[in-house]
Design a protein around this motif. Structure first.
Motif, PDB file in Angstrom:
ATOM      1  N   PHE A 144       1.594  14.178   0.233  1.00 24.29           N
ATOM      2  CA  PHE A 144       1.422  13.482   1.511  1.00 24.29           C
ATOM      3  C   PHE A 144      -0.064  13.390   1.870  1.00 24.29           C
ATOM      4  CE2 PHE A 144       1.223  12.950   6.055  1.00 24.29           C
ATOM      5  CZ  PHE A 144       2.308  12.144   6.361  1.00 24.29           C
ATOM      6  N   ALA A 145      -0.795  14.470   1.610  1.00 23.87           N
ATOM      7  CA  ALA A 145      -2.226  14.517   1.942  1.00 23.87           C
ATOM      8  C   ALA A 145      -3.051  13.616   1.029  1.00 23.87           C
ATOM      9  CB  ALA A 145      -2.736  15.952   1.866  1.00 23.87           C
ATOM     10  N   ILE A 146      -2.797  13.670  -0.294  1.00 34.40           N
ATOM     11  CA  ILE A 146      -3.631  12.889  -1.207  1.00 34.40           C
ATOM     12  C   ILE A 146      -3.365  11.393  -1.064  1.00 34.40           C
ATOM     13  CG2 ILE A 146      -3.830  14.763  -2.882  1.00 34.40           C
ATOM     14  CD1 ILE A 146      -1.830  13.277  -4.670  1.00 34.40           C
ATOM     15  N   GLN A 147      -2.146  11.028  -0.647  1.00 39.28           N
ATOM     16  CA  GLN A 147      -1.858   9.615  -0.461  1.00 39.28           C
ATOM     17  C   GLN A 147      -2.525   9.048   0.783  1.00 39.28           C
ATOM     18  OE1 GLN A 147       2.232   8.438  -0.766  1.00 39.28           O
ATOM     19  NE2 GLN A 147       2.436   9.124  -2.875  1.00 39.28           N
ATOM     20  N   ALA A 148      -3.007   9.928   1.651  1.00 43.78           N
ATOM     21  CA  ALA A 148      -3.716   9.471   2.852  1.00 43.78           C
ATOM     22  C   ALA A 148      -5.103   8.943   2.514  1.00 43.78           C
ATOM     23  CB  ALA A 148      -3.823  10.598   3.871  1.00 43.78           C
ATOM     24  N   MET A 149      -5.596   9.281   1.312  1.00 44.05           N
ATOM     25  CA  MET A 149      -6.918   8.821   0.887  1.00 44.05           C
ATOM     26  C   MET A 149      -6.776   7.470   0.195  1.00 44.05           C
ATOM     27  SD  MET A 149      -8.665  12.367  -0.464  1.00 44.05           S
ATOM     28  CE  MET A 149      -7.344  12.776  -1.602  1.00 44.05           C
ATOM     29  N   ASN A 150      -6.842   6.401   0.951  1.00 45.44           N
ATOM     30  CA  ASN A 150      -6.670   5.041   0.430  1.00 45.44           C
ATOM     31  C   ASN A 150      -8.012   4.374   0.159  1.00 45.44           C
ATOM     32  OD1 ASN A 150      -3.645   4.245   0.663  1.00 45.44           O
ATOM     33  ND2 ASN A 150      -4.076   5.330   2.556  1.00 45.44           N
ATOM     34  N   VAL A 163      10.949  13.979  -4.304  1.00 42.26           N
ATOM     35  CA  VAL A 163       9.788  14.282  -3.476  1.00 42.26           C
ATOM     36  C   VAL A 163       9.141  13.012  -2.937  1.00 42.26           C
ATOM     37  CG1 VAL A 163       7.435  15.203  -3.513  1.00 42.26           C
ATOM     38  CG2 VAL A 163       9.299  16.518  -4.509  1.00 42.26           C
ATOM     39  N   LEU A 164       8.973  12.003  -3.791  1.00 40.96           N
ATOM     40  CA  LEU A 164       8.346  10.769  -3.324  1.00 40.96           C
ATOM     41  C   LEU A 164       9.225  10.052  -2.310  1.00 40.96           C
ATOM     42  CD1 LEU A 164       5.575   9.505  -4.069  1.00 40.96           C
ATOM     43  CD2 LEU A 164       6.298  11.398  -5.524  1.00 40.96           C
ATOM     44  N   THR A 165      10.544  10.134  -2.468  1.00 41.04           N
ATOM     45  CA  THR A 165      11.436   9.542  -1.479  1.00 41.04           C
ATOM     46  C   THR A 165      11.249  10.214  -0.118  1.00 41.04           C
ATOM     47  OG1 THR A 165      13.101   8.962  -3.146  1.00 41.04           O
ATOM     48  CG2 THR A 165      13.850   9.108  -0.869  1.00 41.04           C
ATOM     49  N   LEU A 166      11.198  11.542  -0.107  1.00 42.71           N
ATOM     50  CA  LEU A 166      11.007  12.280   1.143  1.00 42.71           C
ATOM     51  C   LEU A 166       9.656  11.953   1.774  1.00 42.71           C
ATOM     52  CD1 LEU A 166      12.428  15.753   0.044  1.00 42.71           C
ATOM     53  CD2 LEU A 166      13.537  14.046   1.505  1.00 42.71           C
ATOM     54  N   VAL A 167       8.621  11.927   0.946  1.00 47.04           N
ATOM     55  CA  VAL A 167       7.275  11.632   1.448  1.00 47.04           C
ATOM     56  C   VAL A 167       7.211  10.219   2.028  1.00 47.04           C
ATOM     57  CG1 VAL A 167       4.872  11.221   0.748  1.00 47.04           C
ATOM     58  CG2 VAL A 167       6.065  13.270  -0.039  1.00 47.04           C
ATOM     59  N   LEU A 168       7.773   9.257   1.315  1.00 43.07           N
ATOM     60  CA  LEU A 168       7.733   7.864   1.773  1.00 43.07           C
ATOM     61  C   LEU A 168       8.570   7.661   3.038  1.00 43.07           C
ATOM     62  CD1 LEU A 168       7.929   6.118  -1.704  1.00 43.07           C
ATOM     63  CD2 LEU A 168       6.008   6.011  -0.109  1.00 43.07           C
ATOM     64  N   LEU A 169       9.662   8.386   3.168  1.00 44.87           N
ATOM     65  CA  LEU A 169      10.462   8.304   4.391  1.00 44.87           C
ATOM     66  C   LEU A 169       9.657   8.773   5.601  1.00 44.87           C
ATOM     67  CD1 LEU A 169      13.944   9.583   3.141  1.00 44.87           C
ATOM     68  CD2 LEU A 169      13.466   7.329   4.102  1.00 44.87           C
ATOM     69  N   VAL A 170       8.981   9.890   5.458  1.00 44.24           N
ATOM     70  CA  VAL A 170       8.162  10.408   6.562  1.00 44.24           C
ATOM     71  C   VAL A 170       7.001   9.470   6.864  1.00 44.24           C
ATOM     72  CG1 VAL A 170       6.658  12.301   7.293  1.00 44.24           C
ATOM     73  CG2 VAL A 170       8.793  12.804   6.103  1.00 44.24           C
ATOM     74  N   GLN A 171       6.328   9.003   5.819  1.00 41.75           N
ATOM     75  CA  GLN A 171       5.197   8.100   6.011  1.00 41.75           C
ATOM     76  C   GLN A 171       5.631   6.801   6.686  1.00 41.75           C
ATOM     77  OE1 GLN A 171       3.822   7.802   1.960  1.00 41.75           O
ATOM     78  NE2 GLN A 171       2.238   9.351   2.244  1.00 41.75           N
ATOM     79  N   ALA A 229       7.550   7.823  10.442  1.00 42.91           N
ATOM     80  CA  ALA A 229       6.750   8.585  11.406  1.00 42.91           C
ATOM     81  C   ALA A 229       5.329   8.050  11.559  1.00 42.91           C
ATOM     82  CB  ALA A 229       6.709  10.062  10.998  1.00 42.91           C
ATOM     83  N   PHE A 230       4.764   7.477  10.492  1.00 38.12           N
ATOM     84  CA  PHE A 230       3.359   7.084  10.535  1.00 38.12           C
ATOM     85  C   PHE A 230       3.129   5.599  10.282  1.00 38.12           C
ATOM     86  CE2 PHE A 230       3.480  11.583   9.533  1.00 38.12           C
ATOM     87  CZ  PHE A 230       2.549  12.104  10.416  1.00 38.12           C
ATOM     88  N   GLY A 231       4.164   4.845  10.013  1.00 42.31           N
ATOM     89  CA  GLY A 231       4.007   3.414   9.793  1.00 42.31           C
ATOM     90  C   GLY A 231       3.229   3.071   8.543  1.00 42.31           C
ATOM     91  N   ASP A 232       3.218   3.983   7.570  1.00 45.64           N
ATOM     92  CA  ASP A 232       2.498   3.753   6.312  1.00 45.64           C
ATOM     93  C   ASP A 232       3.499   3.244   5.281  1.00 45.64           C
ATOM     94  OD1 ASP A 232       0.671   3.643   4.309  1.00 45.64           O
ATOM     95  OD2 ASP A 232       0.379   5.806   4.111  1.00 45.64           O
TER      96      ASP A 232
END
Length: 221
Positions: A51-57, A87-95, A98-101
């Motif tokens: 989740f953290a490393i994907q925030a670095m776009n 894991v990627l499914t969970l991360v993408l669901l939250v992003q 919750a964050f509109g990413d």
């Protein structure tokens, strides 16, 4: 890599959801059968790190950006590409929620690209390279290839959607993720897997343990 809703028609987005759903269901079955209480904290830690490393776009033009994915890392640690999908499914669901990413309707495509394609391609490339090249190089190569192929597929999807031309999309997505794969995804995956293999090999699900050969009597029994 996070495709927003506006980049893809709903009819196409539904197709990717249909493709992704069986993989998501299988990843949940994998968790039910293979994920014990000892592994849950590791899974949670990897999800938080991804989740953290994907925030670095890194902006790469045409309204797109590039970043690391992490599905191959998870798949190698747990010895299964289904772990990467989960894991990627969970991360993408939250992003997404919750964050509109990344879009909600296009989340099936994002899961397909970052969880399924990246995880499966990266993991089985690692498996293919492991015996001949060693753990570090195999982890690097698998992670790099998983990221690169998923970026190429994403560019093709955007072309099918009519978002941008195929050649320009392939050049933009391919070139930047080629570089990101080398200096980010591949390097980080290799370092993490090597460190775990040396310090906590018990955390790695290793299918490469050499089994003792049977004696001739046992073989003919």
């Amino acid at each position: 890599m996070h495709i927003p809703d506006s980049f893809m028609p709903l009819s196409q987005a539904i197709v990717y959801w249909i493709i992704a759903l069986p993989f998501i269901i299988m990843s949940m079955k994998w968790a039910k059968n293979d994920l014990d209480e000892m592994k849950v904290p590791v899974l949670a830690a990897l999800a938080a790190g991804i989740f953290a490393i994907q925030a670095m776009n890194i902006p790469i033009g045409m309204g797109t950006s590039g970043h690391m994915v992490g599905a191959t890392l998870v798949a190698i640690v747990f010895g299964s590409p289904w772990a990467g999908v989960l894991v990627l499914t969970l991360v993408l669901l939250v992003q997404g929620f919750a964050f509109g990413d990344g879009g909600i309707t296009t989340m099936g495509a994002n899961i397909l690209n970052m969880g399924i394609i990246s995880g499966f391609v990266g993991y089985y490339a690692y498996v293919a390279l492991r015996k001949s090249a060693g753990t570090s190089i195999a982890a690097f190569g698998g992670a790099w290839l998983g990221l690169f192929i998923s970026a190429i597929v994403c560019a093709v999807e955007m072309w099918i959607a009519g978002t941008f031309p195929l050649r320009a999309g392939l050049i933009a997505m391919g070139t930047y993720h080629l570089i990101i794969g080398f200096i980010g995804e591949g390097l980080i995956t290799a370092v993490v897997i090597t460190a775990i293999a040396k310090s906590r090999p018990d955390l790695l699900e290793d299918d490469f343990t050499v089994k003792p050969e049977k004696s001739k009597k046992e073989a003919h029994a």
